[in-house]
Design a protein around this motif. Structure first.
Motif, PDB file in Angstrom:
ATOM      1  N   TRP A 164       1.633  -0.548 -11.738  1.00 34.52           N
ATOM      2  CA  TRP A 164       2.801  -1.125 -11.512  1.00 34.52           C
ATOM      3  C   TRP A 164       3.643  -0.711 -11.388  1.00 34.52           C
ATOM      4  O   TRP A 164       5.125  -1.226 -10.962  1.00 34.52           O
ATOM      5  N   GLU A 165       3.971   0.316 -11.588  1.00 36.04           N
ATOM      6  CA  GLU A 165       5.394   0.785 -10.988  1.00 36.04           C
ATOM      7  C   GLU A 165       5.359   0.556  -9.385  1.00 36.04           C
ATOM      8  O   GLU A 165       6.554   0.240  -8.583  1.00 36.04           O
ATOM      9  N   ALA A 166       4.444   0.514  -8.847  1.00 34.61           N
ATOM     10  CA  ALA A 166       4.154  -0.132  -7.234  1.00 34.61           C
ATOM     11  C   ALA A 166       4.968  -1.288  -6.789  1.00 34.61           C
ATOM     12  O   ALA A 166       5.609  -1.569  -6.464  1.00 34.61           O
ATOM     13  N   GLU A 167       4.618  -2.512  -8.209  1.00 39.55           N
ATOM     14  CA  GLU A 167       4.626  -3.756  -7.812  1.00 39.55           C
ATOM     15  C   GLU A 167       6.534  -4.041  -8.265  1.00 39.55           C
ATOM     16  O   GLU A 167       6.819  -4.149  -7.590  1.00 39.55           O
ATOM     17  N   ASP A 168       6.672  -3.148  -9.477  1.00 40.70           N
ATOM     18  CA  ASP A 168       8.210  -2.755  -9.228  1.00 40.70           C
ATOM     19  C   ASP A 168       8.804  -2.074  -7.794  1.00 40.70           C
ATOM     20  O   ASP A 168      10.072  -3.138  -7.550  1.00 40.70           O
ATOM     21  N   LEU A 169       8.656  -1.282  -7.356  1.00 41.29           N
ATOM     22  CA  LEU A 169       9.128  -0.523  -6.748  1.00 41.29           C
ATOM     23  C   LEU A 169       9.449  -1.442  -5.724  1.00 41.29           C
ATOM     24  O   LEU A 169       9.797  -1.799  -4.242  1.00 41.29           O
ATOM     25  N   LEU A 170       7.896  -2.442  -5.034  1.00 48.04           N
ATOM     26  CA  LEU A 170       8.107  -3.333  -4.073  1.00 48.04           C
ATOM     27  C   LEU A 170       9.163  -4.466  -4.392  1.00 48.04           C
ATOM     28  O   LEU A 170       9.693  -4.901  -3.420  1.00 48.04           O
ATOM     29  N   GLN A 171       9.196  -4.780  -4.954  1.00 51.53           N
ATOM     30  CA  GLN A 171      10.298  -6.204  -5.791  1.00 51.53           C
ATOM     31  C   GLN A 171      11.781  -5.438  -5.813  1.00 51.53           C
ATOM     32  O   GLN A 171      12.668  -6.383  -4.409  1.00 51.53           O
ATOM     33  N   GLU A 172      11.499  -3.766  -5.971  1.00 53.96           N
ATOM     34  CA  GLU A 172      13.247  -3.391  -5.754  1.00 53.96           C
ATOM     35  C   GLU A 172      13.152  -3.946  -4.293  1.00 53.96           C
ATOM     36  O   GLU A 172      14.768  -3.668  -3.903  1.00 53.96           O
ATOM     37  N   ALA A 173      12.305  -3.344  -3.695  1.00 53.39           N
ATOM     38  CA  ALA A 173      12.547  -2.728  -1.579  1.00 53.39           C
ATOM     39  C   ALA A 173      12.362  -4.313  -1.302  1.00 53.39           C
ATOM     40  O   ALA A 173      13.600  -3.797  -0.809  1.00 53.39           O
ATOM     41  N   LEU A 174      11.844  -5.598  -1.951  1.00 58.37           N
ATOM     42  CA  LEU A 174      12.679  -6.489  -0.608  1.00 58.37           C
ATOM     43  C   LEU A 174      13.266  -6.860  -1.524  1.00 58.37           C
ATOM     44  O   LEU A 174      14.143  -7.633  -0.318  1.00 58.37           O
ATOM     45  N   LEU A 175      14.099  -7.257  -2.525  1.00 61.21           N
ATOM     46  CA  LEU A 175      15.328  -7.153  -3.265  1.00 61.21           C
ATOM     47  C   LEU A 175      17.114  -6.955  -2.274  1.00 61.21           C
ATOM     48  O   LEU A 175      17.650  -7.189  -2.244  1.00 61.21           O
ATOM     49  N   ALA A 188       1.010  -1.068   0.064  1.00 65.49           N
ATOM     50  CA  ALA A 188       0.309   0.062  -0.272  1.00 65.49           C
ATOM     51  C   ALA A 188       0.814   1.303  -0.444  1.00 65.49           C
ATOM     52  O   ALA A 188       0.190   2.517  -0.875  1.00 65.49           O
ATOM     53  N   TYR A 189       1.834   1.370   0.887  1.00 67.88           N
ATOM     54  CA  TYR A 189       3.189   1.978   1.281  1.00 67.88           C
ATOM     55  C   TYR A 189       3.524   2.619  -0.819  1.00 67.88           C
ATOM     56  O   TYR A 189       4.144   3.752  -1.290  1.00 67.88           O
ATOM     57  N   CYS A 190       4.178   1.922  -1.096  1.00 71.18           N
ATOM     58  CA  CYS A 190       4.712   1.409  -2.452  1.00 71.18           C
ATOM     59  C   CYS A 190       3.414   2.413  -4.009  1.00 71.18           C
ATOM     60  O   CYS A 190       3.934   3.054  -4.527  1.00 71.18           O
ATOM     61  N   ALA A 191       2.742   1.692  -3.473  1.00 78.39           N
ATOM     62  CA  ALA A 191       1.238   2.439  -4.028  1.00 78.39           C
ATOM     63  C   ALA A 191       1.153   3.703  -4.289  1.00 78.39           C
ATOM     64  O   ALA A 191       0.633   4.168  -4.967  1.00 78.39           O
ATOM     65  N   TYR A 192       0.897   4.138  -3.213  1.00 78.66           N
ATOM     66  CA  TYR A 192       0.818   5.962  -1.942  1.00 78.66           C
ATOM     67  C   TYR A 192       2.384   6.166  -3.420  1.00 78.66           C
ATOM     68  O   TYR A 192       2.024   7.527  -3.191  1.00 78.66           O
ATOM     69  N   SER A 207       2.384   6.264  -9.299  1.00 78.51           N
ATOM     70  CA  SER A 207       1.438   6.874 -10.344  1.00 78.51           C
ATOM     71  C   SER A 207       0.761   5.658 -10.224  1.00 78.51           C
ATOM     72  O   SER A 207      -0.355   5.730 -11.166  1.00 78.51           O
ATOM     73  N   SER A 208       1.593   4.456 -10.937  1.00 79.97           N
ATOM     74  CA  SER A 208       0.715   2.985 -10.669  1.00 79.97           C
ATOM     75  C   SER A 208       1.230   2.334 -10.572  1.00 79.97           C
ATOM     76  O   SER A 208       1.726   1.643 -10.084  1.00 79.97           O
ATOM     77  N   PRO A 227      -0.724  13.211 -18.546  1.00 80.67           N
ATOM     78  CA  PRO A 227      -1.859  13.862 -17.993  1.00 80.67           C
ATOM     79  C   PRO A 227      -1.364  14.707 -16.716  1.00 80.67           C
ATOM     80  O   PRO A 227       0.268  14.822 -16.617  1.00 80.67           O
ATOM     81  N   HIS A 228      -1.716  15.493 -16.448  1.00 86.00           N
ATOM     82  CA  HIS A 228      -1.083  16.365 -15.304  1.00 86.00           C
ATOM     83  C   HIS A 228      -2.016  16.593 -14.454  1.00 86.00           C
ATOM     84  O   HIS A 228      -1.745  17.344 -13.252  1.00 86.00           O
ATOM     85  N   TYR A 229      -2.347  15.601 -13.444  1.00 86.11           N
ATOM     86  CA  TYR A 229      -3.303  15.466 -12.705  1.00 86.11           C
ATOM     87  C   TYR A 229      -3.513  14.290 -11.548  1.00 86.11           C
ATOM     88  O   TYR A 229      -2.218  13.239 -12.461  1.00 86.11           O
ATOM     89  N   ASP A 230      -2.459  14.530 -10.751  1.00 81.77           N
ATOM     90  CA  ASP A 230      -1.892  13.772  -9.862  1.00 81.77           C
ATOM     91  C   ASP A 230      -2.745  13.235  -8.809  1.00 81.77           C
ATOM     92  O   ASP A 230      -2.892  14.314  -8.014  1.00 81.77           O
ATOM     93  N   PRO A 231      -2.918  11.951  -8.527  1.00 81.10           N
ATOM     94  CA  PRO A 231      -4.095  11.966  -7.039  1.00 81.10           C
ATOM     95  C   PRO A 231      -3.443  11.891  -5.941  1.00 81.10           C
ATOM     96  O   PRO A 231      -4.057  11.698  -5.600  1.00 81.10           O
ATOM     97  N   ASP A 232      -2.383  11.429  -6.124  1.00 77.08           N
ATOM     98  CA  ASP A 232      -1.828  11.581  -5.332  1.00 77.08           C
ATOM     99  C   ASP A 232      -1.180  12.987  -3.979  1.00 77.08           C
ATOM    100  O   ASP A 232      -1.579  13.144  -3.066  1.00 77.08           O
ATOM    101  N   TYR A 233      -1.545  14.181  -4.999  1.00 82.87           N
ATOM    102  CA  TYR A 233      -1.671  15.612  -4.888  1.00 82.87           C
ATOM    103  C   TYR A 233      -2.923  15.738  -3.737  1.00 82.87           C
ATOM    104  O   TYR A 233      -2.256  16.206  -3.005  1.00 82.87           O
TER     105      TYR A 233
END
Length: 194
Positions: A30-41, A20-24, A27-28, A89-95
């Motif tokens: 897939w990026e969250a999944e990549d970030l999670l995998q890299e963090a676990l590694l 959930a933190y990686c998703a936060y 922006s997507s 796109p210029h809209y950032d849902p995290d903002y």
């Protein structure tokens, strides 16, 4: 027991929170999944090298955040053609979520309390660093952080109906920070730079 199996047992209870933190942070999906995998590694490499994993969730949060900051810094220097930039796109849902959380904090804490809390909890400043930046003493920083955290615990989470305040008791009134302060904090959290 093999190192991977022991590492997996330590990390498994925290995966949902870290995901959930990686998703936060990204922006997507897939990026969250990549970030999670890299963090676990990276966490596994740390575990393999040191042989210990005391606070797996904190470690994974920190690794994920640092990886995202590094990725942001790499992207920052990239020049994009005007035609391509117009298609992005210029809209950032995290903002919206970051800004909402900071507005909620600003309703319950003073500007100084919010600033200290963000420096300590988000940007990992030491008490001495906070004291130097805000021109105060280390005991003052400790006292303000302690008081702020207690005030937030009593108020509950932002989604609580009445702000977490017990019924029949008066809530503490805090003067609203200047709008530019909330925008500055939001920008700092979104970019990872104080």
């Amino acid at each position: 027991m093999e190192p991977w199996t022991e590492f997996e047992e330590n990390v498994k209870p925290h995966l949902k929170h870290v995901q959930a933190y990686c998703a936060y942070l990204t922006s997507s999906k897939w990026e969250a999944e990549d970030l999670l995998q890299e963090a676990l590694l990276r966490a596994f490499k740390y575990y393999r090298d040191t042989g210990k994993l005391l606070h797996p969730r904190s470690l994974l949060y920190k690794i994920a955040r640092n990886l995202q900051i590094d990725a942001h810094r790499k992207r920052r220097g990239v020049t994009v053609a005007l035609e391509e930039a117009l298609l992005q796109p210029h809209y950032d849902p995290d903002y919206v979520s970051v800004r909402g959380m900071l507005e909620w904090l600003a309703e319950h804490l003073s500007e100084r309390e919010t600033e200290m809390l963000l420096l300590a909890e988000v940007f990992d400043y030491t008490y001495q660093d906070i004291a130097d930046v805000l021109h105060c003493s280390v005991p003052a920083v400790k006292m303000v952080l302690h008081r702020s955290k207690n005030a937030l615990r009593k108020r509950g989470r932002p989604q609580d109906n009445n702000g977490g305040a017990p019924r029949g008791k008066m809530t503490r009134r805090v003067s609203a920070p200047a709008p530019y302060a909330i925008e500055r904090w939001t920008t700092a959290l979104m970019t990872g730079e104080r």
